[in-house]
Motif scaffolding. Structure first.
Motif, PDB file in Angstrom:
ATOM      1  N   ASN A   1     -44.605  60.002 -15.347  1.00 27.00           N
ATOM      2  CA  ASN A   1     -44.960  61.276 -14.743  1.00 27.00           C
ATOM      3  C   ASN A   1     -43.682  62.060 -14.387  1.00 27.00           C
ATOM      4  O   ASN A   1     -42.613  61.475 -14.215  1.00 27.00           O
ATOM      5  CB  ASN A   1     -45.774  60.974 -13.483  1.00 27.00           C
ATOM      6  N   LYS A   2     -43.830  63.377 -14.242  1.00 30.75           N
ATOM      7  CA  LYS A   2     -42.670  64.253 -13.971  1.00 30.75           C
ATOM      8  C   LYS A   2     -41.953  63.858 -12.674  1.00 30.75           C
ATOM      9  O   LYS A   2     -40.764  64.116 -12.523  1.00 30.75           O
ATOM     10  CB  LYS A   2     -43.126  65.705 -13.850  1.00 30.75           C
ATOM     11  N   ASN A   3     -42.658  63.267 -11.738  1.00 29.62           N
ATOM     12  CA  ASN A   3     -42.062  62.948 -10.441  1.00 29.62           C
ATOM     13  C   ASN A   3     -41.326  61.619 -10.401  1.00 29.62           C
ATOM     14  O   ASN A   3     -40.832  61.214  -9.355  1.00 29.62           O
ATOM     15  CB  ASN A   3     -43.152  62.924  -9.358  1.00 29.62           C
ATOM     16  N   VAL A   4     -41.301  60.927 -11.533  1.00 26.83           N
ATOM     17  CA  VAL A   4     -40.630  59.628 -11.546  1.00 26.83           C
ATOM     18  C   VAL A   4     -39.119  59.819 -11.468  1.00 26.83           C
ATOM     19  O   VAL A   4     -38.546  60.563 -12.262  1.00 26.83           O
ATOM     20  CB  VAL A   4     -41.001  58.846 -12.827  1.00 26.83           C
ATOM     21  N   PRO A   5     -38.470  59.159 -10.490  1.00 27.62           N
ATOM     22  CA  PRO A   5     -37.016  59.260 -10.384  1.00 27.62           C
ATOM     23  C   PRO A   5     -36.337  58.676 -11.623  1.00 27.62           C
ATOM     24  O   PRO A   5     -36.847  57.737 -12.225  1.00 27.62           O
ATOM     25  CB  PRO A   5     -36.683  58.422  -9.144  1.00 27.62           C
ATOM     26  N   LYS A   6     -35.142  59.225 -11.927  1.00 28.00           N
ATOM     27  CA  LYS A   6     -34.513  58.886 -13.197  1.00 28.00           C
ATOM     28  C   LYS A   6     -33.838  57.522 -13.257  1.00 28.00           C
ATOM     29  O   LYS A   6     -33.503  57.048 -14.329  1.00 28.00           O
ATOM     30  CB  LYS A   6     -33.467  59.961 -13.537  1.00 28.00           C
ATOM     31  N   GLY A   7     -33.599  56.906 -12.129  1.00 29.15           N
ATOM     32  CA  GLY A   7     -32.742  55.720 -12.049  1.00 29.15           C
ATOM     33  C   GLY A   7     -33.053  54.549 -12.955  1.00 29.15           C
ATOM     34  O   GLY A   7     -33.988  54.562 -13.754  1.00 29.15           O
TER      35      GLY A   7
ATOM     36  N   THR B   1     -42.688  52.423   1.517  1.00 30.52           N
ATOM     37  CA  THR B   1     -43.312  52.750   0.234  1.00 30.52           C
ATOM     38  C   THR B   1     -42.246  53.297  -0.692  1.00 30.52           C
ATOM     39  O   THR B   1     -41.490  54.193  -0.308  1.00 30.52           O
ATOM     40  CB  THR B   1     -44.410  53.808   0.421  1.00 30.52           C
ATOM     41  N   LEU B   2     -42.179  52.756  -1.888  1.00 29.47           N
ATOM     42  CA  LEU B   2     -41.186  53.196  -2.869  1.00 29.47           C
ATOM     43  C   LEU B   2     -41.874  53.855  -4.047  1.00 29.47           C
ATOM     44  O   LEU B   2     -42.918  53.396  -4.506  1.00 29.47           O
ATOM     45  CB  LEU B   2     -40.405  52.000  -3.403  1.00 29.47           C
ATOM     46  N   ARG B   3     -41.253  54.926  -4.507  1.00 32.66           N
ATOM     47  CA  ARG B   3     -41.703  55.476  -5.782  1.00 32.66           C
ATOM     48  C   ARG B   3     -40.737  54.900  -6.818  1.00 32.66           C
ATOM     49  O   ARG B   3     -39.540  55.149  -6.766  1.00 32.66           O
ATOM     50  CB  ARG B   3     -41.628  56.998  -5.753  1.00 32.66           C
ATOM     51  N   LEU B   4     -41.283  54.120  -7.727  1.00 33.11           N
ATOM     52  CA  LEU B   4     -40.413  53.396  -8.654  1.00 33.11           C
ATOM     53  C   LEU B   4     -39.729  54.340  -9.635  1.00 33.11           C
ATOM     54  O   LEU B   4     -40.338  55.282 -10.140  1.00 33.11           O
ATOM     55  CB  LEU B   4     -41.211  52.354  -9.430  1.00 33.11           C
ATOM     56  N   CYS B   5     -38.467  54.033  -9.895  1.00 35.04           N
ATOM     57  CA  CYS B   5     -37.714  54.829 -10.850  1.00 35.04           C
ATOM     58  C   CYS B   5     -38.052  54.397 -12.275  1.00 35.04           C
ATOM     59  O   CYS B   5     -38.642  53.336 -12.487  1.00 35.04           O
ATOM     60  CB  CYS B   5     -36.209  54.679 -10.594  1.00 35.04           C
ATOM     61  N   GLY B   6     -37.670  55.217 -13.224  1.00 34.27           N
ATOM     62  CA  GLY B   6     -37.993  54.965 -14.626  1.00 34.27           C
ATOM     63  C   GLY B   6     -37.619  53.580 -15.098  1.00 34.27           C
ATOM     64  O   GLY B   6     -38.365  52.945 -15.846  1.00 34.27           O
ATOM     65  N   GLY B   7     -36.490  53.083 -14.633  1.00 38.87           N
ATOM     66  CA  GLY B   7     -36.023  51.787 -15.104  1.00 38.87           C
ATOM     67  C   GLY B   7     -36.766  50.605 -14.515  1.00 38.87           C
ATOM     68  O   GLY B   7     -36.745  49.517 -15.073  1.00 38.87           O
ATOM     69  N   ASP B   8     -37.423  50.811 -13.378  1.00 41.40           N
ATOM     70  CA  ASP B   8     -38.070  49.694 -12.688  1.00 41.40           C
ATOM     71  C   ASP B   8     -39.583  49.686 -12.876  1.00 41.40           C
ATOM     72  O   ASP B   8     -40.277  48.769 -12.462  1.00 41.40           O
ATOM     73  CB  ASP B   8     -37.727  49.762 -11.189  1.00 41.40           C
ATOM     74  N   MET B   9     -40.094  50.717 -13.541  1.00 45.82           N
ATOM     75  CA  MET B   9     -41.546  50.817 -13.725  1.00 45.82           C
ATOM     76  C   MET B   9     -42.038  49.892 -14.819  1.00 45.82           C
ATOM     77  O   MET B   9     -41.284  49.501 -15.698  1.00 45.82           O
ATOM     78  CB  MET B   9     -41.912  52.226 -14.186  1.00 45.82           C
TER      79      MET B   9
ATOM     80  N   PHE C   1     -44.313  48.866 -18.133  1.00 41.09           N
ATOM     81  CA  PHE C   1     -44.543  49.408 -19.459  1.00 41.09           C
ATOM     82  C   PHE C   1     -45.718  50.396 -19.485  1.00 41.09           C
ATOM     83  O   PHE C   1     -45.653  51.453 -20.097  1.00 41.09           O
ATOM     84  CB  PHE C   1     -44.846  48.223 -20.379  1.00 41.09           C
ATOM     85  N   ALA C   2     -46.789  50.036 -18.785  1.00 44.12           N
ATOM     86  CA  ALA C   2     -48.054  50.764 -18.926  1.00 44.12           C
ATOM     87  C   ALA C   2     -48.214  51.903 -17.926  1.00 44.12           C
ATOM     88  O   ALA C   2     -49.082  52.754 -18.080  1.00 44.12           O
ATOM     89  CB  ALA C   2     -49.230  49.795 -18.786  1.00 44.12           C
ATOM     90  N   SER C   3     -47.373  51.938 -16.912  1.00 44.35           N
ATOM     91  CA  SER C   3     -47.606  52.864 -15.810  1.00 44.35           C
ATOM     92  C   SER C   3     -46.981  54.231 -16.040  1.00 44.35           C
ATOM     93  O   SER C   3     -45.945  54.375 -16.681  1.00 44.35           O
ATOM     94  CB  SER C   3     -47.047  52.255 -14.524  1.00 44.35           C
ATOM     95  N   ALA C   4     -47.639  55.264 -15.461  1.00 38.13           N
ATOM     96  CA  ALA C   4     -47.082  56.614 -15.492  1.00 38.13           C
ATOM     97  C   ALA C   4     -46.422  56.939 -14.163  1.00 38.13           C
ATOM     98  O   ALA C   4     -45.498  57.745 -14.104  1.00 38.13           O
ATOM     99  CB  ALA C   4     -48.181  57.629 -15.794  1.00 38.13           C
ATOM    100  N   LEU C   5     -46.915  56.347 -13.098  1.00 41.82           N
ATOM    101  CA  LEU C   5     -46.308  56.505 -11.775  1.00 41.82           C
ATOM    102  C   LEU C   5     -46.745  55.325 -10.914  1.00 41.82           C
ATOM    103  O   LEU C   5     -47.927  55.014 -10.863  1.00 41.82           O
ATOM    104  CB  LEU C   5     -46.746  57.827 -11.127  1.00 41.82           C
ATOM    105  N   THR C   6     -45.765  54.696 -10.288  1.00 42.67           N
ATOM    106  CA  THR C   6     -46.068  53.522  -9.481  1.00 42.67           C
ATOM    107  C   THR C   6     -45.459  53.625  -8.095  1.00 42.67           C
ATOM    108  O   THR C   6     -44.303  54.025  -7.955  1.00 42.67           O
ATOM    109  CB  THR C   6     -45.515  52.246 -10.157  1.00 42.67           C
ATOM    110  N   TYR C   7     -46.238  53.288  -7.098  1.00 42.50           N
ATOM    111  CA  TYR C   7     -45.733  53.101  -5.740  1.00 42.50           C
ATOM    112  C   TYR C   7     -45.737  51.614  -5.438  1.00 42.50           C
ATOM    113  O   TYR C   7     -46.749  50.945  -5.647  1.00 42.50           O
ATOM    114  CB  TYR C   7     -46.638  53.789  -4.715  1.00 42.50           C
ATOM    115  N   ASP C   8     -44.616  51.112  -4.979  1.00 41.80           N
ATOM    116  CA  ASP C   8     -44.581  49.740  -4.488  1.00 41.80           C
ATOM    117  C   ASP C   8     -44.584  49.784  -2.973  1.00 41.80           C
ATOM    118  O   ASP C   8     -43.935  50.637  -2.368  1.00 41.80           O
ATOM    119  CB  ASP C   8     -43.314  49.017  -4.968  1.00 41.80           C
ATOM    120  N   MET C   9     -45.305  48.849  -2.363  1.00 40.90           N
ATOM    121  CA  MET C   9     -45.304  48.729  -0.913  1.00 40.90           C
ATOM    122  C   MET C   9     -44.603  47.424  -0.582  1.00 40.90           C
ATOM    123  O   MET C   9     -44.960  46.377  -1.129  1.00 40.90           O
ATOM    124  CB  MET C   9     -46.730  48.696  -0.370  1.00 40.90           C
ATOM    125  N   GLU C  10     -43.636  47.509   0.309  1.00 42.43           N
ATOM    126  CA  GLU C  10     -42.897  46.321   0.683  1.00 42.43           C
ATOM    127  C   GLU C  10     -42.969  46.100   2.190  1.00 42.43           C
ATOM    128  O   GLU C  10     -42.748  47.038   2.959  1.00 42.43           O
ATOM    129  CB  GLU C  10     -41.421  46.460   0.278  1.00 42.43           C
TER     130      GLU C  10
END
Length: 423
Positions: free
Chosen positions: A112-118, A321-329, A331-340
RNA sequence: GGAGAGAUGGCAGAGCGGUUUAAUGCGGCGGUCUUGAAAACCGUUGAACCUUCACGGGUUCCGGGGGUUCGAAUCCCUCUCUCUCCGCCA
């Protein structure tokens, strides 16, 4: 899986966006476009010849009926060449189609457009924080000591029975598991999720549908005698309920939840990450799954994120709550939030939930569609999240709530445990 | 595990080589009638792909795969699954 038609029309966009996931798609896309074009040419040709043959067959039937046997036989002779061509074209088509499929399956979902680039977990974006980091005394014990001290979980016994990563929960430890499962299921029901108790073994089609197969075959336990896989998450059976289904648009969103044990081989894991409850081969989890209209899926993702946050608050656990960056997402996801959650004695954040929008990535594999009125069926969006995964929640509860007198249970689950303290 | 039966459109259920471009019923949708509803009657009713600016045209799909034939839901082979009975069993 990305839709071929989308790739055809937006190939540059696909390449740009996959770069966010650090996936260089340039070469594959070029191949896909070329195979796709070739495939369509073959199909047009094939349809054409088939059409001729169909017409001739009908004529032959009519000629026989009219008693014109000789004319019929003449026409029959003509069909031989067509049939050869059909056989050959069908082979080509099948090959091209398989080729296309094989290549398309290699492409991850578009972020998704909001995914951080990292690139690494450090690049994930912290979007929310709640609660204070607990300040425990120096004498505070990690959960693997606590579970031993209070005889809650026997890891060695699990090794005897199955192997490392298969803990045996005992007494109040077992009761706590059951309490959390029931608490999570009751909360999900309150939030409008229908409870499902699915099979915990799945076939290949199901594994493919949600994206575990073919890539992650090595992560699942495979029952070879029957060619079934043990589920790594309830997401697989619960989402696959809707494989090859066209649902009524009005029934959206579909909200299901379910408790299952989850099985993961975790090949290649080692070190302190796997200590105690941190990483297991078998663990309990309650999963929430939604099937939603494409226009509403991101609102739903936020709703699910809020829901999981609410659960964590009710357990009195500090979390972020983390919004996962492109490198940590994934394969199948368009946008992922991880809760830690913060585990006080280990002094580290532990992932306890992952909430994702897959958009049409899974539904395209599964052919999960919705239809409203006279409109053509469209692929639905699928979403899911852990609500919650038990072991690390237990680890955090035990560590953060330890006192001289024992371990205090969060108020919310006391009605489920039947005890306030473990001592 | 043994024996038998079966797999057809949203569901039920015919069809067993060329009037099937899948009958009929139920359900769904639209309409007539009605103050409204029901009933009755009439019409309509899937998916994928190719092609076309479009209207339209074409192909495929009767559990999966393969075969026979000019032509297969229909015949043959094979696999999978389901059901019934027996056995075993929580």
């Amino acid at each position: 899986m990305l839709e071929i038609a989308y790739i055809r029309q937006n190939s540059e966009d696909v390449i740009t966006r996959l770069a966010v996931k650090h996936f260089d798609a340039k070469a594959v896309i070029a191949e896909i476009l070329s195979v796709d074009e070739n495939k369509r040419a073959i199909q047009t040709k094939l349809d054409d010849v088939l059409s001729q043959l169909n017409k001739a067959s009908k004529e032959i039937g009519d000629l026989y009926k009219a008693g014109k046997k000789q004319e019929a036989d003449e026409l029959k002779n003509k069909t031989t060449a067509w049939k050869q061509e059909i056989t050959s074209l069908e082979g080509d088509l099948k090959k091209a189609d398989q080729d296309l499929q094989d290549k398309a399956v290699l492409l991850p979902n578009l972020p998704n457009k909001n995914v951080p680039k990292g690139k690494t977990p450090e690049d994930n974006e912290v979007v929310f924080k709640h609660g204070d980091i607990p300040q425990l005394p120096e004498s505070a014990l990690p959960h693997w000591e606590l579970t031993k001290k209070y005889d809650l979980i026997d890891f060695e016994l699990g090794v005897k029975i199955a192997g490392a990563g298969f803990p045996v929960y005992k007494g109040k430890g077992a009761k706590l598991q059951r309490a959390l499962i029931n608490y999570f299921l009751d909360k999900a029901a309150e939030a409008g999720y229908m409870e499902i108790e699915p099979p915990i073994l799945i076939n290949k089609d199901s594994g493919f549908g949600t994206g575990q197969l073919p890539d992650k075959e090595g992560q699942m336990y495979h029952v070879t005698l029957d060619d079934l896989y043990m589920i790594p998450t309830a997401e697989v059976p619960i989402t696959n309920i809707y494989r090859d289904v066209i649902v009524d648009e009005e029934s959206l969103p579909i909200k299901n939840c379910g408790y299952t044990p989850c099985f993961r081989r975790e090949a290649g894991s080692y070190g302190k990450d796997v200590r105690g409850l941190n990483r297991l081969h078998q663990f309990d989890k309650v999963e929430i799954v939604q099937i939603q209209h494409p226009d509403k899926s991101y609102a739903t993702l936020e709703e699910m994120r809020e829901y999981v946050a609410g659960l964590l608050k009710s357990l009195e656990l500090p979390f972020r709550t983390l919004r996962l960056c492109g490198g940590d997402m994934s394969f199948a996801s368009a946008l992922t939030y991880d809760m830690e959650v913060y585990s006080g004695a280990q002094k580290r954040w532990l992932e306890v939930s992952s909430v994702s929008n897959f958009e049409t990535f899974q539904s395209n594999r599964m052919k999960l569609r919705f239809k409203g009125g006279k409109d053509k069926p469209r692929l639905a969006h699928t979403l899911n999240g852990s609500a919650l995964a038990l072991p690390r929640i237990v680890a955090a509860i035990l560590e953060n709530n330890q006192t001289e007198k024992g371990i205090r249970m969060p108020k919310a689950i006391v009605p489920y445990t039947g005890f306030e303290m473990i001592s």
